[in-house]
Enzyme design. Structure first.
Site, PDB file in Angstrom:
ATOM      1  N   GLU A  99       0.952  -1.135  -0.108  1.00 42.95           N
ATOM      2  CA  GLU A  99       0.213  -0.240  -0.310  1.00 42.95           C
ATOM      3  C   GLU A  99       1.081   1.533   0.607  1.00 42.95           C
ATOM      4  OE1 GLU A  99      -4.239  -0.828   2.034  1.00 42.95           O
ATOM      5  OE2 GLU A  99      -2.670  -0.753   3.321  1.00 42.95           O
ATOM      6  N   CYS A 112       3.094   7.965   2.042  1.00 42.32           N
ATOM      7  CA  CYS A 112       4.243   7.364   3.282  1.00 42.32           C
ATOM      8  C   CYS A 112       3.888   6.289   1.623  1.00 42.32           C
ATOM      9  CB  CYS A 112       2.579   7.223   4.101  1.00 42.32           C
ATOM     10  SG  CYS A 112       3.046   5.344   5.085  1.00 42.32           S
ATOM     11  N   CYS A 119       6.931  -8.310   6.030  1.00 41.82           N
ATOM     12  CA  CYS A 119       8.396  -7.221   7.160  1.00 41.82           C
ATOM     13  C   CYS A 119       8.626  -9.322   7.599  1.00 41.82           C
ATOM     14  CB  CYS A 119       8.474  -6.236   7.800  1.00 41.82           C
ATOM     15  SG  CYS A 119       9.637  -6.640   8.733  1.00 41.82           S
ATOM     16  N   CYS A 123       7.023  -7.112  14.592  1.00 44.35           N
ATOM     17  CA  CYS A 123       7.780  -6.558  15.757  1.00 44.35           C
ATOM     18  C   CYS A 123       6.075  -6.900  16.353  1.00 44.35           C
ATOM     19  CB  CYS A 123       7.338  -4.810  15.598  1.00 44.35           C
ATOM     20  SG  CYS A 123       9.198  -4.309  15.041  1.00 44.35           S
ATOM     21  N   CYS A 126       2.459  -5.151  14.919  1.00 43.47           N
ATOM     22  CA  CYS A 126       2.369  -4.689  14.084  1.00 43.47           C
ATOM     23  C   CYS A 126       1.848  -5.817  13.169  1.00 43.47           C
ATOM     24  CB  CYS A 126       3.993  -4.604  13.437  1.00 43.47           C
ATOM     25  SG  CYS A 126       4.095  -4.103  11.475  1.00 43.47           S
ATOM     26  N   GLY A 179       6.557  -3.008   5.225  1.00 45.85           N
ATOM     27  CA  GLY A 179       8.326  -3.135   5.411  1.00 45.85           C
ATOM     28  C   GLY A 179       9.483  -2.402   6.228  1.00 45.85           C
ATOM     29  N   CYS A 353      -1.106   5.565   8.342  1.00 47.74           N
ATOM     30  CA  CYS A 353       0.000   5.384   8.341  1.00 47.74           C
ATOM     31  C   CYS A 353       0.788   4.626   9.275  1.00 47.74           C
ATOM     32  CB  CYS A 353       1.586   6.698   7.900  1.00 47.74           C
ATOM     33  SG  CYS A 353       2.737   6.425   6.648  1.00 47.74           S
TER      34      CYS A 353
HETATM   35  N1  SAH Z   1       9.622  -1.418   9.176  1.00 42.81           N
HETATM   36  C1  SAH Z   1      10.047   0.499   9.801  1.00 42.81           C
HETATM   37  C2  SAH Z   1       9.131   0.776   8.570  1.00 42.81           C
HETATM   38  C3  SAH Z   1       7.444   1.049   8.775  1.00 42.81           C
HETATM   39  S1  SAH Z   1       6.289   0.961   9.604  1.00 42.81           S
HETATM   40  C4  SAH Z   1       9.290   0.846  11.406  1.00 42.81           C
HETATM   41  O1  SAH Z   1       8.821  -0.302  11.944  1.00 42.81           O
HETATM   42  O2  SAH Z   1      10.038   1.722  11.771  1.00 42.81           O
HETATM   43  C5  SAH Z   1       6.059   2.543  10.185  1.00 42.81           C
HETATM   44  C6  SAH Z   1       5.808   2.625  11.923  1.00 42.81           C
HETATM   45  O3  SAH Z   1       4.573   2.755  12.329  1.00 42.81           O
HETATM   46  C7  SAH Z   1       6.900   2.538  12.828  1.00 42.81           C
HETATM   47  O4  SAH Z   1       6.967   3.455  14.063  1.00 42.81           O
HETATM   48  C8  SAH Z   1       6.321   1.425  13.707  1.00 42.81           C
HETATM   49  O5  SAH Z   1       6.485   0.890  14.469  1.00 42.81           O
HETATM   50  C9  SAH Z   1       4.392   1.880  13.362  1.00 42.81           C
HETATM   51  N2  SAH Z   1       3.128   0.413  13.452  1.00 42.81           N
HETATM   52  C10 SAH Z   1       3.691  -0.377  12.722  1.00 42.81           C
HETATM   53  N3  SAH Z   1       2.248  -1.189  13.378  1.00 42.81           N
HETATM   54  C11 SAH Z   1       0.977   0.049  14.189  1.00 42.81           C
HETATM   55  C12 SAH Z   1       0.512  -0.430  14.361  1.00 42.81           C
HETATM   56  N4  SAH Z   1      -1.108  -1.052  14.227  1.00 42.81           N
HETATM   57  N5  SAH Z   1      -0.795   0.931  14.986  1.00 42.81           N
HETATM   58  C13 SAH Z   1       0.336   2.419  15.061  1.00 42.81           C
HETATM   59  N6  SAH Z   1       1.725   2.372  14.404  1.00 42.81           N
HETATM   60  C14 SAH Z   1       1.969   1.225  14.204  1.00 42.81           C
HETATM   61 FE1  SF4 Z   2       8.579  -4.159  13.140  1.00 44.95          FE
HETATM   62 FE2  SF4 Z   2       8.111  -1.971  11.026  1.00 44.95          FE
HETATM   63 FE3  SF4 Z   2       8.364  -4.554  10.203  1.00 44.95          FE
HETATM   64 FE4  SF4 Z   2       6.730  -3.771  11.688  1.00 44.95          FE
HETATM   65  S1  SF4 Z   2       7.458  -3.183   9.914  1.00 44.95           S
HETATM   66  S2  SF4 Z   2       7.399  -5.544  12.200  1.00 44.95           S
HETATM   67  S3  SF4 Z   2       7.654  -2.059  12.516  1.00 44.95           S
HETATM   68  S4  SF4 Z   2       9.919  -3.556  11.845  1.00 44.95           S
END
Ligand code: SAH
Ligand code: SF4
Length: 380
Positions: A99, A112, A119, A123, A126, A179, A353
């Site tokens: 997306e 964005c 990924c 986390c 996520c 990602g 985002c």
């Molecule tokens: N992988 C990278 C960039 C993509 S995620 C990273 O982790 O930084 C972008 C942001 O969204 C990150 O700060 C991530 O921790 C946050 N994020 C992921 N899942 C989320 C959710 N369900 N609600 C709010 N923020 C989220």
């Molecule tokens: Fe973690 Fe970012 Fe990957 Fe989601 S997209 S699993 S927040 S590293």
């Protein structure tokens, strides 16, 4: 570099940065400035066809078209929310989709974008992580997102003061979609080169933000290669908690991560790091957590962006209540940190985002595969 032969591989011009275009024309026995000319056509005039590049001779166009083409993304869906936020779902093949989201504001247009299908970093909070990893996007697929968004917004007659002055609709890019950008380092850095190149999109490095969960060696490499604005997904102020929320912390713990942030800022001393912090009810959101965090980063020029967690089915978290987010913000502000709370945009189209494919509902890979298949069927 693979060069196209009849019936063979065709190079996607969207995937060539300045050096790649120069190499292409050298291989074709042409002068290097042809690369700049083609870059203007593709990234500034946003053409999708070599034939439209009318300041190249007919013979050169034919020679170029024999080996290369402009191949934009395949759009599965394109939805605009009540607040103007617009989300595209892009088919990247083999049943995968990513997306991108356009977020209009008074003084800028932010896109964005995604860097991987899925990924691998998993986390805990996520939804992208929960999907698992499918593959890295190519440079062409990353640049193609910006190319397509600019084209689509212009085609729809977007009205914005900077567009009236002849600038492109997208003024800011954030790599905060699906990602982990630093886990797809080479393609991402090449794409960043095109974003910043004056012969392409010409964005200043402060208008391009890369968000990472903290791949320390890659942060160091990025500092040397292309020090764009850096956002770090911190989410915890101590290692045991961060180990649980952001598993890559077990490999690169906080002390190493924060040292890498300082090294990054050494290279770009007038800059700051943005720490993203997702607010999880009862997990990381007390004022004690905020005090611990403030102490942890006291030596780092930084800002905080608090992100109300966006729920998705099956996740074992809840969003922090508003009052707790504001109390957390107050502690950080009182300690002198600029701290914003991220507005949730595009609520009605699930486009917040950072949680793309978040609120996934039933958006498992199987579900995307079905949607892609359905869209492909409709298109024929
Ligand atoms: N992988 C990278 C960039 C993509 S995620 C990273 O982790 O930084 C972008 C942001 O969204 C990150 O700060 C991530 O921790 C946050 N994020 C992921 N899942 C989320 C959710 N369900 N609600 C709010 N923020 C989220
Ligand atoms: Fe973690 Fe970012 Fe990957 Fe989601 S997209 S699993 S927040 S590293």
């Amino acid at each position: 570099m693979p060069f196209g032969r009849p019936g063979g591989h065709v190079i996607n011009l969207l995937g060539l940065d300045a050096a790649g275009l120069a190499a292409l024309f050298a291989n074709l026995g042409e002068k290097p400035f042809r690369g700049k000319q083609v870059s203007h056509w593709v990234h500034q005039r946003l053409v999708g066809d070599v034939e439209a590049m009318t300041d190249l001779s007919r013979a050169l166009r034919a020679k170029l078209a024999a080996v290369a083409a402009v191949r934009g993304p395949v759009v599965v869906s394109d939805t605009t929310a009540a607040d103007g936020t617009r989300k595209w779902l892009l088919d990247v093949g083999a049943g995968n989709a990513v997306e991108m989201v356009y977020i209009p504001e008074d003084d800028r247009g932010t896109l964005c974008i995604s860097s991987q299908a899925g990924c691998a970093l998993d986390c805990a909070f996520c939804s992208t992580g929960k999907q698992g990893f499918s593959r890295n996007l190519t440079t062409a697929e990353i640049v193609g997102q910006l190319w397509h968004a600019n084209r689509a917004l212009l085609a729809d007659g977007i009205s914005a003061p900077w567009v009236d002055q002849g600038r492109a609709p997208i003024t800011n890019v954030v790599l905060m979609g699906m990602g982990e950008p630093l886990a797809n380092y080479d393609s991402v850095v090449s794409a960043l080169g095109t974003f910043l190149d004056d012969n392409a999109y010409g964005l200043s490095r402060r208008r391009v933000t890369l968000s990472t969960s903290g791949l320390v060696p890659a942060i160091d490499r990025l500092r040397e290669a292309c020090p764009v604005a850096l956002a770090i997904s911190l989410h915890a102020g101590n290692d045991p908690l961060r180990d649980r929320l952001v598993p890559i912390n077990r490999k690169y713990p906080l002390a190493q991560l924060l040292a890498a942030c300082l090294r990054y800022l050494d290279r770009a001393p007038r800059d700051f790091v943005t720490f993203e912090y997702v607010m999880l009810d009862g997990v990381n959101d007390t004022t004690d957590h905020a005090h611990e965090l403030a102490a942890l980063v006291r030596d780092i020029p930084c800002k905080f962006n608090l992100i109300p967690w966006n729920p998705f089915p099956g996740a074992a978290f809840r969003t922090s209540p508003r009052a707790r987010i504001l109390a957390f913000q107050k502690v950080l502000m009182d300690r002198g940190f600029v701290t914003t709370v991220r507005k949730t945009r595009g609520d009605d189209i699930d486009a917040a985002c950072g949680q793309l494919a978040g609120r996934v509902q039933d958006r498992t890979k199987r579900h995307i595969r079905m949607r892609v298949a359905a869209a492909a069927t409709t298109a024929h």
